[in-house]
Design an enzyme around this catalytic site. Structure first.
Site, PDB file in Angstrom:
ATOM      1  N   SER A   9       0.804  -1.207   0.000  1.00 54.11           N
ATOM      2  CA  SER A   9       0.000   0.000   0.000  1.00 54.11           C
ATOM      3  C   SER A   9       0.839   1.261   0.000  1.00 54.11           C
ATOM      4  O   SER A   9       1.992   1.270   0.417  1.00 54.11           O
ATOM      5  CB  SER A   9      -0.910   0.011   1.232  1.00 54.11           C
ATOM      6  N   LYS A  10       0.199   2.308  -0.449  1.00 49.13           N
ATOM      7  CA  LYS A  10       0.792   3.634  -0.536  1.00 49.13           C
ATOM      8  C   LYS A  10       1.324   4.122   0.806  1.00 49.13           C
ATOM      9  O   LYS A  10       2.321   4.836   0.863  1.00 49.13           O
ATOM     10  CB  LYS A  10      -0.300   4.610  -1.001  1.00 49.13           C
ATOM     11  N   ARG A  11       0.623   3.753   1.854  1.00 41.41           N
ATOM     12  CA  ARG A  11       1.010   4.231   3.182  1.00 41.41           C
ATOM     13  C   ARG A  11       2.394   3.767   3.585  1.00 41.41           C
ATOM     14  O   ARG A  11       3.098   4.454   4.322  1.00 41.41           O
ATOM     15  CB  ARG A  11      -0.005   3.763   4.241  1.00 41.41           C
ATOM     16  N   ASN A  35       4.689   2.121   1.252  1.00 40.94           N
ATOM     17  CA  ASN A  35       5.644   1.990   0.159  1.00 40.94           C
ATOM     18  C   ASN A  35       5.287   2.916  -0.994  1.00 40.94           C
ATOM     19  O   ASN A  35       4.153   3.344  -1.123  1.00 40.94           O
ATOM     20  CB  ASN A  35       5.611   0.550  -0.375  1.00 40.94           C
TER      21      ASN A  35
END
Length: 495
Positions: free
Chosen positions: A262-264, A266
């Site tokens: 996930s964006k959070r 990586n």
RNA sequence: GGCCCCUUCGUCUAUCGGUUAGGACAGCGGCUUUUCAAGCCGUUAAGAGGGGUUCGACUCCCCUAGGGGCUACCA
């Protein structure tokens, strides 16, 4: 029907190419190239609420930069406009709306689907009720039994509706997956999926299956997150009497804590990595080996080799943690093995303004090639070297506990030795060996130590406690700069 | 909660019933050495647990545990 492999990568244009999507695209492409089949790019843009301006262009462009070009489907023409090629178009899903509508109607005719008039509010209440009762949340089938004539009348009256799949309510279905073998599901636990939304557009389930059939897709290679909806897809194929493609559900890419990447936690956009300076071939190599490995005792593969060796059946079942350390290592490898001019082109943007002598800049960049993971890192390593005036205030010119006077003596000697060499042979590429032989001979003749001579020399030339060797520096700096720095260092020591 | 999937070194993985469980990254140590890298060499480290099946299980089956995914008029 063809027996050639036809595979597709079908992203939705929500902004960027996801690194997991890249691997999916790659595996599709590898299979296609390996078998001489077609690799198709189809855009799944049926969710109008999630469209991102320029999203399609961005995905196509990024794929191209990664060396992944579909030979059929959506591409960018030479004016950078979205275009399509191939005999199975259109490849933009919303353009296929009429086909989807017709297929949905056909399913209704066959009693494999039904109109549903339940409001979003009712559905939400229902879900809430089921949740608090600890029951599975799914549609209760309220409209399932509504006679078609009545439904059509209501539609004629302008009532909002959706179309749902009329799934079996008992028995089990066993699906086959290339990677996972047999997987079975209980029909009673599978929801009557909406296939046409109230805006008239299809959901993924209908659009993807019908398009896959129309486009004669032979293998569907997609993320594992689709596994739970496989029965719905097979139901559609079976209802129409179509032969379903072979399915291969890829293991997910994971964060360090093993949750779905996930964006959070990586960077998930391929362009993020490209922007940081990771090389396409390194990213491809890295991502290819996440979930698959041909032998287990080799790490570096070119795209061509991957094509030759790829084997869908050998793809792992378990998710793979996305670990940047390995990517770094692979990137270092490629950064050091690409042609010199490519390396220079990559590093140039970061250092070209550091000195007006571009030849000097290039040679300095080459000096630190095996010290960087990313092209941008050359700037820091090389900035002191490229400055015409070196600042010694942060460096230790004298070695360890060496007296200043001794360092001065050594520098004077080297200066004298070097001043007799003419500029052209001083700075030629092979000169570093000559410099080394010459200086080491002098050290020996004088009975000095390497450290007490070479350390001051190196720091005098680089202005850094940590740097490339003095011999390399002499060659790259050239005679004039080298002597100037020796003088500067001597005078710095003498004050 | 329900359904589905998964489980070998910290991480990526090899092994498709018989191996001292192999490789790579990271880590650690050494060599080299004027420094830092690079390079080379070496080294620590793994079959979730419990039952079966079998002459023999990492490998096949079952259970348990743990993890993940899905559970939208999103894909």
């Amino acid at each position: 029907m063809t027996d050639k492999v036809r595979v597709r990568f079908a992203p939705s244009p929500t902004g960027f190419l996801h690194i997991g999507g890249l691997r999916t695209a790659l595996y599709n492409e590898l299979l296609a190239k390996q078998t001489g089949g077609s690799f198709i790019l189809r855009i799944e843009d049926t969710d109008q609420t999630r469209l991102v301006e320029g999203g399609i262009e961005n995905i196509v462009r990024t794929m191209k930069m990664m060396g992944l070009e579909a030979n059929e489907g959506v591409y960018l023409d030479n004016k950078d406009q979205i275009a399509e090629r191939g005999d199975y178009g259109p490849y933009l899903q919303t353009k296929r709306k009429d086909k989807h509508t017709a297929y949905a109607k056909q399913l209704i005719e066959m009693d494999k689907a039904y109109y549903c008039f339940c409001s979003a509010e009712r559905l939400e209440d229902l879900r809430h009720e089921q949740q608090t009762a600890g029951k599975p949340t799914m549609y209760d089938g309220k409209c399932r039994a509504t006679p078609r004539e009545e439904a059509e009348k209501r539609i004629a009256n302008g009532e909002k509706y959706v179309i749902r799949l009329k799934l079996p309510k008992q028995g089990r279905i066993t699906a086959w997956d290339v990677i996972r073998d047999d997987i079975s599901f209980d029909w009673s636990l599978i929801d009557d999926q909406i296939i046409i939304k109230s805006d008239g557009l299809p959901t993924y389930h209908l659009a993807a299956t019908c398009d896959d059939h129309d486009m004669e897709i032979t293998h569907v290679i997609r993320g594992e997150d689709w596994l739970p909806s496989l029965p719905k897809h097979l139901f559609i194929f079976e209802s129409f009497g179509w032969t379903a493609p072979k399915y291969a559900h890829l293991p997910l890419l994971l964060n360090a804590d093993h949750s779905k990447l996930s964006k959070r936690q990586n960077d998930v956009a391929v362009e993020d990595y490209l922007n940081k300076g990771y090389l396409p071939q390194a990213i491809i190599n890295f991502v290819a080996l996440l979930g698959w490995n041909p032998t287990g005792d080799r790490e570096l593969y070119s795209h061509e080799e991957l094509i030759l060796m790829f084997d869908l059946a050998k793809v792992n079942k378990a998710g793979a943690v996305f670990n940047l350390e390995k990517l770094d290592w692979i990137n270092e490898h490629y950064l050091r093995s690409i042609p010199e001019d490519e390396y220079l082109a990559l590093t140039h943007p970061y250092i070209k303004d550091l000195n007006s002598d571009q030849n000097f800049v290039d040679r300095a960049a080459l000096l630190v090639r095996d010290r960087v993971t990313l092209p941008s890192q050359v700037a820091e390593l090389v900035s002191t070297i490229l400055k015409e005036t070196v600042d010694y205030s942060q460096a230790n010119i004298a070695w360890k506990t060496q007296p200043k006077e001794q360092a001065v003596e050594r520098l004077e000697a080297v200066k004298k030795l070097l001043s007799d060499i003419d500029e052209s042979s001083f700075a030629k590429r092979e000169a570093r060996v000559e410099h080394e032989q010459r200086i080491k001979k002098m050290i020996m003749d004088k009975g000095w130590g390497n450290g007490d001579t070479l350390w001051p020399l190196r720091v005098a030339l680089s202005g850094q406690d940590k740097s490339p060797s003095p011999f390399e520096l002499l060659e790259v700096l050239g005679k004039e700069r080298s002597l100037k720095r020796l003088e500067a260092a001597i005078s710095h020591l003498s004050t």
